[in-house]
Every structure is written in structure tokens, then in C-alpha cells.
Write an enzyme that holds these catalytic residues in place. Structure first.
Site, PDB file in Angstrom:
ATOM      1  N   GLY A 202      40.630  31.054  40.868  1.00 46.86           N
ATOM      2  CA  GLY A 202      40.838  32.498  40.893  1.00 46.86           C
ATOM      3  C   GLY A 202      40.213  33.167  39.701  1.00 46.86           C
ATOM      4  O   GLY A 202      39.784  32.503  38.739  1.00 46.86           O
ATOM      5  N   PRO A 204      39.812  35.331  36.176  1.00 43.97           N
ATOM      6  CA  PRO A 204      40.597  35.223  34.931  1.00 43.97           C
ATOM      7  C   PRO A 204      41.768  36.189  34.923  1.00 43.97           C
ATOM      8  O   PRO A 204      41.674  37.331  35.376  1.00 43.97           O
ATOM      9  CB  PRO A 204      39.572  35.581  33.843  1.00 43.97           C
ATOM     10  N   GLY A 205      42.882  35.721  34.367  1.00 43.44           N
ATOM     11  CA  GLY A 205      44.050  36.583  34.195  1.00 43.44           C
ATOM     12  C   GLY A 205      44.947  36.705  35.398  1.00 43.44           C
ATOM     13  O   GLY A 205      45.866  37.529  35.397  1.00 43.44           O
ATOM     14  N   GLY A 207      47.006  34.396  36.554  1.00 43.28           N
ATOM     15  CA  GLY A 207      48.247  33.645  36.398  1.00 43.28           C
ATOM     16  C   GLY A 207      48.169  32.201  36.813  1.00 43.28           C
ATOM     17  O   GLY A 207      49.197  31.627  37.200  1.00 43.28           O
ATOM     18  N   GLU A 424      30.174  65.944  33.979  1.00 40.73           N
ATOM     19  CA  GLU A 424      31.384  65.337  34.529  1.00 40.73           C
ATOM     20  C   GLU A 424      31.928  66.133  35.713  1.00 40.73           C
ATOM     21  O   GLU A 424      32.476  65.552  36.660  1.00 40.73           O
ATOM     22  CB  GLU A 424      32.454  65.223  33.435  1.00 40.73           C
ATOM     23  N   HIS A 427      30.163  64.951  38.822  1.00 44.52           N
ATOM     24  CA  HIS A 427      30.754  63.735  39.383  1.00 44.52           C
ATOM     25  C   HIS A 427      32.051  64.045  40.128  1.00 44.52           C
ATOM     26  O   HIS A 427      32.259  63.604  41.268  1.00 44.52           O
ATOM     27  CB  HIS A 427      31.044  62.725  38.271  1.00 44.52           C
ATOM     28  N   ASP A 505      24.483  55.646  34.948  1.00 46.90           N
ATOM     29  CA  ASP A 505      24.616  55.913  36.385  1.00 46.90           C
ATOM     30  C   ASP A 505      23.401  55.412  37.156  1.00 46.90           C
ATOM     31  O   ASP A 505      23.534  54.864  38.260  1.00 46.90           O
ATOM     32  CB  ASP A 505      24.790  57.416  36.616  1.00 46.90           C
TER      33      ASP A 505
END
Length: 628
Positions: A202, A204-205, A207, A424, A427, A505
Site C-alpha cells: 500500500g 506510505p502512511g 498503516g 486566482e 481558477h 499550471d
């Protein structure tokens, strides 16, 4: 008559004073001798005092060449004398002053003995230190082949399955392993055998290590944990020896669990990369293969391993009989994230207004480690602000800190701030206008560390993340939204005043367009996969680049299709923004004042503007029809 009497009287009074002066000086000498408070006597003065009878007795020390004189008034003084001083002896004999001789040889012998003893002790101490260091070096040299696994001590707080949330499917798969360890006869009676190896795969992180500890806690058996990188050393044969030693210790305490983290450090494909061949890592892997399924039985020992790169593992390691099961530990879904947040919120004071379900929806794509870090950062911010409970504001600030970085100094009201605001807003406005785009979460002008002047954050669609299926319309919407900043600069400032602010972008747009053409078949080239997603992960990846499987003409057509997709997305963004210039100006002015606009408030402004434009568009259409 009177004068003669006075003179006689003066003479009489002066007679007793003259003998007192030497007495006073003698008293001063004797006073100075007491406790060595004054100047000591010289050799000649000592002889005079002996002749006068002021000295009670003498103690001569030949080794020191001094005599200790004790006076009759109770004082004492030490005076240096000559070697074999006959004058002192005759003077003392003549004045009948007792003189004794002190034997200093015993004291000198004792002092020499003590000094020699201390020297011998120092030599023995230095020799002991050298022997001890030599023994430690020898033990290290002999212990290179011994493994040093971390064993979970008995009585330590065990991790249970209830402490692992968000990976229900993986827990169900591993529940059978726990049952094997607790009730082996339940399976052996029907001919089933215990799995020899379970591989947790799986990102990372997610579990994987915590899940392995939960298995040990549920089964109540010894748990050996070791990193794969600890097997390989500089010396040849050390890794294989450590593998043998680890399994020997595990068999002595069977049934038990061995957990090897990041097994791809020793389990990569043999003979891969530049040179390949018979290196130390491959010897370690060969020994691991033999221990898992070789000539000797390995009953009662279950090997758990974790990796996030199962594609690089050796085929012999992945076959049944070694790793019988491969369990995928994926990123949690929305319900799983809520469960993970609930587990980590047990020990943290959350405000009553905090809804973990909403935060689970706002954190798509987060792993268990990311969610734990989110609550920890929120707790740190709460403590810094001297508050007693973690509220939504602390969680929001922690989320931005994790995803966007640390906050920087606010931008001043200048042309740069207005340019960033238009970028912004472009976007954010296209995110709201495109029906297949992700949902807008917020748009802000608060800068972040690393040169980020502002950002428009979106929330990915949960259904797309869960299913893993991406449509062509969704990718085109992502292209249009990604080019919204460049389109806003074109609409407001013109082609000659665009900036490099859209560099990031453009990189993302190029990558998406190329994947659409070469992998997904979303172009006029047809449903063909011209490139793959995998790459060489071994040594020499950057040197031995593979040639493409298509011709140069096809490569030119791919480049043309990539440019066409990007240009179409930019044209679409400009077409959507140009008739809404008034709305952009209004949103920019509000963003400059408030610096942050939440997604709901932004969508309300857009809906209000779009609602007011519809009657005008209808009226313009009616007028055009009447004139025709």
C-alpha cells in the site's frame, strides 16, 4: 635639694625600665614562636636561646635536616640545621637540654609504598580498560552475523484491531491469521496449514506497520520486528547470517510473528540493474527464500512484510509457499477517514462544533498518517493560541499548513497583489462554471512559504477517488481550470502582459494532455497506448532510457495533439471569462479586501451574477429577432 631628689627619683625610676627592653623583645620572640604566628628563629638565635635555658627540649630530624625546639613558655619552632651538626649537640649537652632523634625512615618507606601502590593500581586500571575495549571489539566482530530484532516485551500496551481504523477489508483478511495463531487445531483438522508469509502492500502512511502490530496484539504471541535495511552490511555474508539468526530465535519462541518493514530493500529482483550478479543483497535474499520455504520446516513462524513497491520484488519471493497472501492496504475512503479521525481524537479535546464527518469529506486522498498529522498540527496551533479546545479554525489552519505550507507575510495592496487576485479568481471562477470540475473549497490571497502568493483550493470528487475511473470530460475540465490563471491574465492585461505565474499550471497541463494522448486514447490517434506508466526503478534508470515504441512521425503527431488539447483548453477558458469581466472585477475587489473567500460564498456570488445575466440575454435575443 629638690632637683637632686627629682634626679634621683628619675634615675631610680629609669633603672627598672632598662632591663625590661630585652625581656619585651624576648616576649615578642616567644609570642611569635607560638603556633608559628611570627618569624621563626635563626640558627644563631636558637643557640642563644639554648644557652639562656629558654628551650625545654629538642627533637632532631636528620632526614629533613631540621630541629624542632619546644620553648618553656609553651611555644615551638622548627629551625634548619646542618647535616651532622656537632655544634648543636655540644650546645644542647652543655645547657643540659634533652635532645631526641626522630627516625623518618618508616614514614619515607610508607610514603613510597603508597605511591608505588597507586602506580600499580593505575596500571591495572589502564590494562582493564584495554582488555574491555578489546573484548567489545571482538564481540562486535563476532556479532556481525547476529540479528538485533526488536521484541515486543510482555505486559507492554498492545495495539488492537480497534486501534486501527479505515482499513476494514485488510483487517478481515488478517483476522484469519490471528485465528490460526490462537486456534491452530481448528484448521489443521481439515488439512489446512498456517500461512507462511503475508505481504502488506500500500501507499506510505496507510498503516501497514500499525496493522502488523495489531496482529501481534490480538494473537498474544511474540513479535519480532526488523527493518530490511538492517540485514545488509559492508561485510560479505553478514546479511545471510542475520537472516539465519533471526529465524533461529523465532523458531525458539514459536508460534510467533516476524515483521520485516520495507522488504524491497533486500527483496528486489535478482540480476537487475547495471552489473547485476552475485552481490551481498542477493545472498541475503537467497537465505530469506530458503528460510521461508526450504528443506527444513518452518512451522509456527509467520512472516509479515510491508512494502509500497511490490512490483520490484523478486518472483521467487512472491510465489505461494513463501508469501501466501498479498493484502492491499489502500487509502481510506470518507467513512474510513472519519473512523481514523475518531481514533486520533480520543486523546484530544475537540470543540462541540467540530464535525469529524465534514473534515473527512474535506480531506480526500489523505492517509492515516496525514490525518494523524492534521490533528497534531491543530493541537499545536491550539496550544500556541492558549485555547483549551481544538476548533474548526485550528483544523482549517492546520490543513492549509500541511497542504500549502507555512504562512508568509501578507501581500501589500499593490499591482502585484491585484495581478495575483485576478490569477486566482480565474481558477476559482472556472471551477465554479465547469460542470465536471472539482468543487471549490476556498480562494485566498494569503501567501505561503515557497513563493506561493495565493491559491484556489478544490475538493476532489469522492466518487472518482473511490472508483479510480477518470472520464474524458473530467480531464478536460481539469485542463480548463488549470489554465484559468493564464486566461484571466489574457482577458485583463492582454497577451503582452502575461507573467510566468502559470509555469506550474503549464507543467500539469502538459502532463495531463500527454497522458490523454499516449495512455488513455483521448485523441484523434485512436484507442492505442503508446507509452506506459512504469519506469525502470533500478540503478541506471537515468542512463539506460528506452527508445519509444513508435516512429518519429507518430511522435510528431503526439506532440501536435498535446499542443492542440492545451490550446483548446485555453481557448475555452478565455471564452468563459471574457463575458464575465465585470464579475471578475467584483470578485477581485472583494478578495483584495477580505483576502479569503470561502467556496460557498464564492458560488453564491457567481449564481447571483449568472441569474441577473439571464434576463439581459433573453432581452438581447428578443431585440435581435424583432430587428430581423
Amino acid at each position: 635639694m629638690s632637683s637632686s631628689v627629682s634626679e634621683a627619683t628619675g634615675a631610680a625610676s629609669s633603672k627598672p625600665e632598662s632591663p625590661q627592653k630585652p625581656a619585651d623583645s624576648a616576649d615578642q620572640r616567644s609570642t611569635g614562636l607560638l603556633g608559628n604566628q611570627g618569624p621563626s628563629l635563626s640558627y644563631s638565635q636558637l643557640l642563644q636561646e639554648i644557652e639562656k635555658g629558654e628551650v625545654k627540649d629538642l627533637v632532631l630530624s636528620p632526614a629533613r635536616r631540621e630541629v624542632q625546639a619546644r620553648l618553656r613558655d609553651g611555644g615551638s619552632v622548627a629551625v634548619a640545621v646542618f647535616n651532622n651538626d656537632q655544634l648543636l649537640l655540644r650546645t644542647a649537652e652543655k645547657a643540659r637540654v634533652p635532645l631526641s632523634v626522630r627516625d623518618d625512615r618508616s614514614e619515607a618507606m610508607l610514603a613510597g609504598l603508597v605511591a608505588n601502590g597507586l602506580l600499580v593500581l593505575l596500571l591495572f586500571a589502564a590494562l582493564a580498560v584495554l582488555i574491555r575495549r578489546s573484548a567489545q571489539v571482538a564481540n562486535k566482530a563476532m556479532g556481525f552475523g547476529r540479528s538485533q530484532p526488536r521484541i515486543q516485551p510482555e505486559g507492554a500496551p498492545a495495539v488492537r484491531f480497534e486501534d486501527v481504523a479505515g482499513i476494514a477489508e485488510a483487517k478481515e483478511e488478517l483476522q484469519e491469521v490471528v485465528t490460526f495463531l490462537k486456534e491452530p487445531e481448528r484448521f489443521t483438522t481439515v488439512g489446512a496449514r498456517i500461512p507462511k508469509g503475508v505481504l502488506l502492500v500500500g501507499p506510505p502512511g496507510t498503516g501497514k506497520t500499525l496493522l502488523a502490530r495489531a496482529i501481534a496484539g490480538e494473537a498474544g504471541v511474540p513479535f519480532f520486528s526488523m527493518a530490511a535495511s538492517e540485514f545488509v552490511e559492508l561485510f560479505v555474508g553478514v546479511g545471510a547470517s542475520r537472516v539465519r539468526d533471526l529465524f533461529r530465535k523465532a523458531k525458539a519462541k514459536a508460534p510467533c510473528i516476524i515483521f520485516i518493514d520495507e522488504i524491497d530493500a533486500v527483496g528486489r529482483q535478482r540480476g537487475a540493474g547495471i552489473g547485476g550478479g552475485n552481490d551481498e543483497r542477493e545472498q541475503t535474499l537467497n537465505q530469506l527464500l530458503t528460510e521461508m520455504d526450504g528443506f527444513e520446516p518452518n512451522s509456527g513462524v509467520i512472516l509479515l512484510a510491508a512494502t509500497n513497491r511490490a512490483d520490484v520484488l523478486d518472483a521467487a519471493l512472491m510465489r505461494p509457499g513463501r508469501f501466501d497472501r498479498r493484502i492491499h492496504v489502500d487509502l481510506p475512503d470518507r467513512r474510513g477517514r472519519e473512523e481514523i479521525l475518531s481514533v486520533h481524537a480520543r486523546t484530544r479535546p475537540l470543540a462541540d462544533t467540530v464535525n469529524l464527518s465534514d473534515w473527512a469529506s474535506r480531506t480526500p486522498g489523505f492517509s492515516g498518517a496525514d490525518l494523524a498529522n492534521l490533528l497534531n498540527e491543530a493541537a499545536i496551533l491550539t496550544a500556541r493560541r492558549e485555547q483549551s479546545q481544538i476548533n474548526d479554525q485550528a483544523l482549517s489552519d492546520a490543513l492549509e499548513r500541511i497542504t500549502m505550507g507555512l504562512t508568509a507575510a501578507p501581500l501589500q495592496d499593490s499591482a502585484k497583489k491585484r495581478l495575483i487576485a485576478y490569477h486566482e479568481v480565474g481558477h476559482a471562477l472556472l471551477t465554479t462554471l465547469e460542470p465536471h470540475a472539482d468543487k471549490l473549497d476556498k480562494v485566498t490571497l494569503l501567501p505561503r512559504a515557497g513563493g506561493i502568493g495565493g491559491f484556489a483550493r478544490t475538493m476532489p470528487d469522492e466518487e472518482i477517488l473511490d472508483s479510480g475511473l477518470i472520464s474524458k470530460a473530467y480531464l478536460r475540465a481539469r485542463l480548463v481550470v488549470a489554465l484559468g490563471g493564464r486566461a484571466a491574465e489574457l482577458v485583463v492585461y492582454g497577451p503582452s502582459e502575461v507573467t510566468q505565474g502559470a509555469a506550474g499550471d503549464l507543467e500539469m497541463v502538459t502532463r495531463i494532455c500527454r497522458e490523454m494522448v499516449t495512455r488513455y486514447g483521448f485523441s484523434s490517434l485512436g484507442p492505442v497506448a503508446l507509452e506506459g506508466d512504469h519506469g525502470e526503478v533500478f540503478l541506471g534508470r537515468d542512463w539506460l532510457r528506452q527508445e519509444p515504441h513508435y516512429s518519429r512521425e507518430t511522435g510528431n503527431r503526439i506532440d501536435a495533439q498535446v499542443r492542440q488539447l492545451a490550446q483548446n483548453a485555453l481557448d475555452q477558458a478565455v471564452r468563459l471569462l471574457r463575458p464575465r469581466r465585470e464579475l471578475m472585477d467584483e470578485l477581485v475587489e472583494r478578495l483584495i479586501v477580505e483576502e479569503t473567500i470561502e467556496g460557498d460564498a464564492f458560488r453564491q456570488l457567481v449564481e447571483h451574477f449568472e441569474g441577473s445575466r439571464q434576463p439581459q440575454a433573453v432581452a438581447a435575443g428578443v431585440g435581435a429577432g424583432a430587428s430581423a
